[in-house]
Scaffold this motif. Structure first.
Motif, PDB file in Angstrom:
ATOM      1  N   LEU A 411       0.641  -0.800   0.398  1.00 52.66           N
ATOM      2  CA  LEU A 411       0.271   0.064  -0.095  1.00 52.66           C
ATOM      3  C   LEU A 411       0.963   1.450   0.163  1.00 52.66           C
ATOM      4  O   LEU A 411       0.776   2.450  -1.074  1.00 52.66           O
ATOM      5  CB  LEU A 411      -1.113  -0.035   1.152  1.00 52.66           C
ATOM      6  N   LYS A 412       1.895   1.325   0.612  1.00 52.34           N
ATOM      7  CA  LYS A 412       2.910   2.281   1.025  1.00 52.34           C
ATOM      8  C   LYS A 412       4.089   2.453   0.068  1.00 52.34           C
ATOM      9  O   LYS A 412       3.899   3.686  -1.262  1.00 52.34           O
ATOM     10  CB  LYS A 412       3.896   2.057   1.642  1.00 52.34           C
ATOM     11  N   ASP A 413       3.823   1.540  -1.802  1.00 58.14           N
ATOM     12  CA  ASP A 413       4.759   1.804  -2.378  1.00 58.14           C
ATOM     13  C   ASP A 413       3.808   1.815  -3.676  1.00 58.14           C
ATOM     14  O   ASP A 413       3.962   2.904  -4.741  1.00 58.14           O
ATOM     15  CB  ASP A 413       4.952   0.751  -3.545  1.00 58.14           C
ATOM     16  N   LEU A 414       2.391   1.524  -3.405  1.00 55.16           N
ATOM     17  CA  LEU A 414       0.927   2.055  -4.394  1.00 55.16           C
ATOM     18  C   LEU A 414       0.980   3.237  -4.822  1.00 55.16           C
ATOM     19  O   LEU A 414       0.609   4.625  -5.013  1.00 55.16           O
ATOM     20  CB  LEU A 414      -0.210   1.515  -4.211  1.00 55.16           C
ATOM     21  N   ALA A 415       0.674   4.446  -2.906  1.00 54.43           N
ATOM     22  CA  ALA A 415       0.668   5.493  -3.100  1.00 54.43           C
ATOM     23  C   ALA A 415       2.004   6.921  -2.923  1.00 54.43           C
ATOM     24  O   ALA A 415       1.331   7.732  -3.807  1.00 54.43           O
ATOM     25  CB  ALA A 415       0.333   5.645  -0.873  1.00 54.43           C
ATOM     26  N   ALA A 416       2.834   5.978  -2.413  1.00 51.07           N
ATOM     27  CA  ALA A 416       4.114   6.497  -3.562  1.00 51.07           C
ATOM     28  C   ALA A 416       4.066   6.662  -5.019  1.00 51.07           C
ATOM     29  O   ALA A 416       4.006   8.005  -4.910  1.00 51.07           O
ATOM     30  CB  ALA A 416       5.090   6.387  -3.112  1.00 51.07           C
ATOM     31  N   SER A 417       3.681   6.151  -4.986  1.00 48.86           N
ATOM     32  CA  SER A 417       3.442   6.017  -7.270  1.00 48.86           C
ATOM     33  C   SER A 417       2.299   6.592  -7.332  1.00 48.86           C
ATOM     34  O   SER A 417       2.257   7.219  -8.413  1.00 48.86           O
ATOM     35  CB  SER A 417       3.489   4.414  -7.848  1.00 48.86           C
ATOM     36  N   GLU A 418       0.973   6.609  -6.716  1.00 50.24           N
ATOM     37  CA  GLU A 418       0.211   7.565  -7.114  1.00 50.24           C
ATOM     38  C   GLU A 418       0.415   9.165  -6.459  1.00 50.24           C
ATOM     39  O   GLU A 418      -0.081  10.589  -7.698  1.00 50.24           O
ATOM     40  CB  GLU A 418      -1.042   7.463  -6.526  1.00 50.24           C
ATOM     41  N   HIS A 419       1.778   9.239  -5.635  1.00 52.11           N
ATOM     42  CA  HIS A 419       1.927  11.008  -5.446  1.00 52.11           C
ATOM     43  C   HIS A 419       2.878  11.039  -6.698  1.00 52.11           C
ATOM     44  O   HIS A 419       2.811  12.004  -6.829  1.00 52.11           O
ATOM     45  CB  HIS A 419       2.451  10.805  -4.075  1.00 52.11           C
ATOM     46  N   SER A 420       3.474  10.440  -7.079  1.00 45.77           N
ATOM     47  CA  SER A 420       4.351   9.896  -8.285  1.00 45.77           C
ATOM     48  C   SER A 420       3.652  11.487  -9.128  1.00 45.77           C
ATOM     49  O   SER A 420       4.284  11.982 -10.201  1.00 45.77           O
ATOM     50  CB  SER A 420       5.752   9.094  -8.726  1.00 45.77           C
ATOM     51  N   VAL A 421       2.074  10.431  -9.818  1.00 50.88           N
ATOM     52  CA  VAL A 421       1.909  10.642 -10.897  1.00 50.88           C
ATOM     53  C   VAL A 421       0.654  11.896 -11.229  1.00 50.88           C
ATOM     54  O   VAL A 421       0.948  13.299 -11.185  1.00 50.88           O
ATOM     55  CB  VAL A 421       0.259  10.037 -10.885  1.00 50.88           C
ATOM     56  N   HIS A 422       0.458  12.532  -9.402  1.00 45.26           N
ATOM     57  CA  HIS A 422      -0.213  14.225  -8.886  1.00 45.26           C
ATOM     58  C   HIS A 422       1.240  14.925  -9.142  1.00 45.26           C
ATOM     59  O   HIS A 422       0.566  15.899  -9.847  1.00 45.26           O
ATOM     60  CB  HIS A 422      -0.912  14.032  -7.604  1.00 45.26           C
ATOM     61  N   GLU A 423       2.453  14.589  -8.064  1.00 43.47           N
ATOM     62  CA  GLU A 423       3.312  15.836  -8.671  1.00 43.47           C
ATOM     63  C   GLU A 423       4.209  15.659  -9.399  1.00 43.47           C
ATOM     64  O   GLU A 423       4.152  17.130 -10.503  1.00 43.47           O
ATOM     65  CB  GLU A 423       4.608  14.707  -7.727  1.00 43.47           C
ATOM     66  N   SER A 424       3.513  14.873 -10.740  1.00 44.95           N
ATOM     67  CA  SER A 424       4.236  14.753 -12.380  1.00 44.95           C
ATOM     68  C   SER A 424       2.594  16.294 -12.749  1.00 44.95           C
ATOM     69  O   SER A 424       3.612  17.117 -13.745  1.00 44.95           O
ATOM     70  CB  SER A 424       4.383  13.633 -13.079  1.00 44.95           C
ATOM     71  N   LYS A 425       1.426  15.420 -12.768  1.00 44.46           N
ATOM     72  CA  LYS A 425       0.571  16.608 -13.044  1.00 44.46           C
ATOM     73  C   LYS A 425       1.076  17.969 -12.593  1.00 44.46           C
ATOM     74  O   LYS A 425       0.489  19.179 -14.061  1.00 44.46           O
ATOM     75  CB  LYS A 425      -0.980  16.096 -12.639  1.00 44.46           C
ATOM     76  N   ARG A 426       0.960  18.310 -11.503  1.00 43.64           N
ATOM     77  CA  ARG A 426       1.222  19.336 -10.606  1.00 43.64           C
ATOM     78  C   ARG A 426       2.475  20.222 -11.696  1.00 43.64           C
ATOM     79  O   ARG A 426       2.285  21.137 -11.915  1.00 43.64           O
ATOM     80  CB  ARG A 426       1.879  19.225  -9.588  1.00 43.64           C
ATOM     81  N   GLU A 427       3.218  19.716 -11.863  1.00 40.27           N
ATOM     82  CA  GLU A 427       4.879  19.871 -12.224  1.00 40.27           C
ATOM     83  C   GLU A 427       4.281  20.208 -13.615  1.00 40.27           C
ATOM     84  O   GLU A 427       4.852  21.541 -14.323  1.00 40.27           O
ATOM     85  CB  GLU A 427       6.228  18.913 -12.750  1.00 40.27           C
ATOM     86  N   PHE A 428       3.810  20.129 -14.641  1.00 33.87           N
ATOM     87  CA  PHE A 428       3.048  19.926 -16.077  1.00 33.87           C
ATOM     88  C   PHE A 428       2.287  21.311 -15.882  1.00 33.87           C
ATOM     89  O   PHE A 428       3.024  22.340 -16.584  1.00 33.87           O
ATOM     90  CB  PHE A 428       2.226  18.862 -16.820  1.00 33.87           C
ATOM     91  N   SER A 429       1.458  21.349 -14.628  1.00 35.53           N
ATOM     92  CA  SER A 429       0.463  22.610 -14.985  1.00 35.53           C
ATOM     93  C   SER A 429       1.303  23.751 -14.603  1.00 35.53           C
ATOM     94  O   SER A 429       1.711  25.345 -14.912  1.00 35.53           O
ATOM     95  CB  SER A 429      -0.165  22.581 -14.037  1.00 35.53           C
ATOM     96  N   ARG A 430       2.380  23.579 -14.000  1.00 34.84           N
ATOM     97  CA  ARG A 430       2.751  24.568 -13.365  1.00 34.84           C
ATOM     98  C   ARG A 430       4.009  25.172 -14.618  1.00 34.84           C
ATOM     99  O   ARG A 430       3.648  26.425 -14.886  1.00 34.84           O
ATOM    100  CB  ARG A 430       4.183  24.654 -12.500  1.00 34.84           C
ATOM    101  N   VAL A 431       4.872  24.373 -15.654  1.00 38.77           N
ATOM    102  CA  VAL A 431       5.201  24.949 -16.378  1.00 38.77           C
ATOM    103  C   VAL A 431       4.835  25.633 -17.206  1.00 38.77           C
ATOM    104  O   VAL A 431       4.861  26.248 -17.951  1.00 38.77           O
ATOM    105  CB  VAL A 431       6.366  23.984 -16.885  1.00 38.77           C
TER     106      VAL A 431
END
Length: 483
Positions: A411-431
């Motif tokens: 579950l921790k690995d899944l949550a970290a992977s989901e967090h990476s998705v949202h971080e990537s999405k936020r970086e794309f929007s920021r740029v």
């Protein structure tokens, strides 16, 4: 995974929900206690060793000035100079640092136009032998930024160091239109005119980088402006960055994803506008080159014409008035030649230089747009990774292949992977937002720069024409008196 459509992020909320199948209270409690937003320790780049004595000892064990700028094409950018040459460079830097006026950090200094930096690039010096030589520039910096050890700094840098700075500013600041340094030149790079043109371009580039609201706070810029052991510090900085580099940061350069479909019409229209501007600037560069070549040819013809008139004036030994007229006409031709020479020089140092600068800036803009596309592929890569992990977890759990004490880890690995998705999405929007802001600033600055260049060009033209006009009027008056 759904196929890519015009809105590649529409399915994020539905497809990335955390699994709900685990019902054990103790596992849930253990999962709740996992902190996914805990920040990782930052690299303390501010503690890099800048001790001159340490630098003198360390430089003996390292290859001088051997940082990787990815541009080792011509001798000007060859970092394999001899140890004696490097020692000479360091000695020169030490002497200039001791003679520089040091202003205490607590003292207030005044900078022009409200800038946070005032930077000059001066005193170009050719270093090395004919087979392996380069030019060192003296960079003097005055700044009000509190991050620096002092308000006044003097360092020595070569052209390849500027390339290193540009490359790292681009990597550190995705979405920013980093002002690029002047292009390489394989031939004639040690001619005085070319060195002066490059010096002016480097100074302008560095000033724009330093006074940019985001680039001014970059640690690599700070290193470039104040380090007294630059080659050693660059190697240490590269090691620090390599240790802190995440797998996600490398996805954009290694993954070839599906074709990118632009969902924002603004970017499509801006790409077309930038392409059109590039075509217009290329045509202007070609026209300026033709005008400069014709002016140079005309100046050469005027020089020959003036010499012929002087020779002819010597044949009228029995007529002082006629001799004087021919000599005055020869002087007028020589004056016209000097005016054309000044125009050719002004074309290279002012208006044509501005056009060339914005040709390079367009290349930087295109690189920024490409970075945004790479960030999009980062999102898709993160999505694929999360989907695979989620599918594997659900499959193993459904057939009872996953032990209960491994559920929390999964579950921790899944949550970290989901967090990476949202971080990537936020970086794309920021740029994406940052690019729009940078484009507005680019248009404003482009207008100001071309206004200044045109003003200088017209001023030079008028000065040249007025001077020649006055000389022709004087000649006409003299001619009427004699004839």
């Amino acid at each position: 995974m759904d196929s890519i459509d015009d809105n590649p992020f529409a399915d994020l909320q539905s497809s990335f929900a955390a699994p709900k199948e685990v019902k054990e209270d103790d596992i849930k409690q253990q999962f709740k206690e996992v902190s996914l937003d805990e920040p990782s320790p930052a690299n303390d780049d501010s503690k890099l060793d800048n001790d001159p004595d340490y630098a003198q000892e360390t430089i003996k064990e390292s290859t001088p000035d051997n940082h990787n700028d990815g541009t080792n094409v011509v001798n000007d950018d060859d970092d394999n100079e001899s140890l004696s040459e490097r020692k000479r460079s360091l000695s020169l830097q030490q002497s200039q640092r001791h003679t520089a006026s040091v202003i205490p950090v607590t003292e207030t200094i005044k900078l022009p136009n409200g800038n946070t930096y005032d930077i000059s690039v001066s005193d170009p010096q050719k270093i090395g032998n004919p087979a392996n030589s380069y030019v060192l520039y003296t960079i003097r910096t005055f700044t009000k930024m509190p991050a620096y050890r002092q308000n006044s700094m003097t360092v020595l840098r070569r052209y390849s160091d500027f390339l290193w700075l540009y490359e790292n500013l681009c990597k550190n600041n995705p979405g920013v239109f980093v002002p690029p340094p002047p292009s390489k030149q394989a031939y004639g790079r040690f001619k005085m005119d070319f060195i002066e043109q490059r010096r002016q371009a480097l100074e302008k580039c560095l000033m724009k980088c330093a006074n940019h609201p985001l680039l001014s706070k970059d640690e690599d810029l700070k290193l470039f402006l104040e380090s007294d052991s630059f080659a050693v510090d660059v190697k240490q900085r590269q090691l620090d960055k390599a240790e802190g580099k995440s797998v996600l940061a490398s996805w954009g350069s290694s993954i070839i994803g599906p074709k990118f479909i632009e969902s924002d019409e603004w970017f499509d229209s801006e790409k077309q506008r930038i392409d059109g501007l590039e075509v217009q600037l290329k045509a202007l560069v070609k026209a300026l080159q033709n005008v400069s070549a014709q002016r140079y040819d005309l100046a050469s013809s005027l020089a020959e014409y003036s010499e012929s008139l002087l020779e002819l004036s010597r044949q009228f030994i029995h007529s002082d008035e006629l001799t004087k007229l021919f000599q005055m006409l020869a002087d007028l031709s020589a004056q016209s030649k000097r005016g054309l020479d000044e125009l050719v020089k002004n074309d290279a140092s002012s208006f044509a230089a501005t056009v060339d600068e914005y040709m390079r800036v367009i290349g930087s803009i295109k690189n920024t747009f490409s970075t945004r596309i790479k960030l999009y592929h980062d999102i898709r890569a993160a999505e694929n990774s999360y989907t695979k992990k989620k599918t594997t977890y659900e499959k193993q759990k459904s057939v009872g292949q996953i032990h209960q004490y491994n559920i929390a880890y999964s579950l921790k690995d899944l949550a970290a992977s989901e967090h990476s998705v949202h971080e990537s999405k936020r970086e794309f929007s920021r740029v994406s937002i940052l690019i729009k802001e940078e484009m507005a600033a680019f248009d404003k600055l482009r207008m100001e720069d071309f206004k200044v260049s045109l003003k200088d060009l017209v001023s030079t033209l008028l000065k040249s024409q007025r001077s020649i006009h006055e000389s022709w009027l004087n000649y006409e008056r003299e001619l009427k008196v004699i004839l």
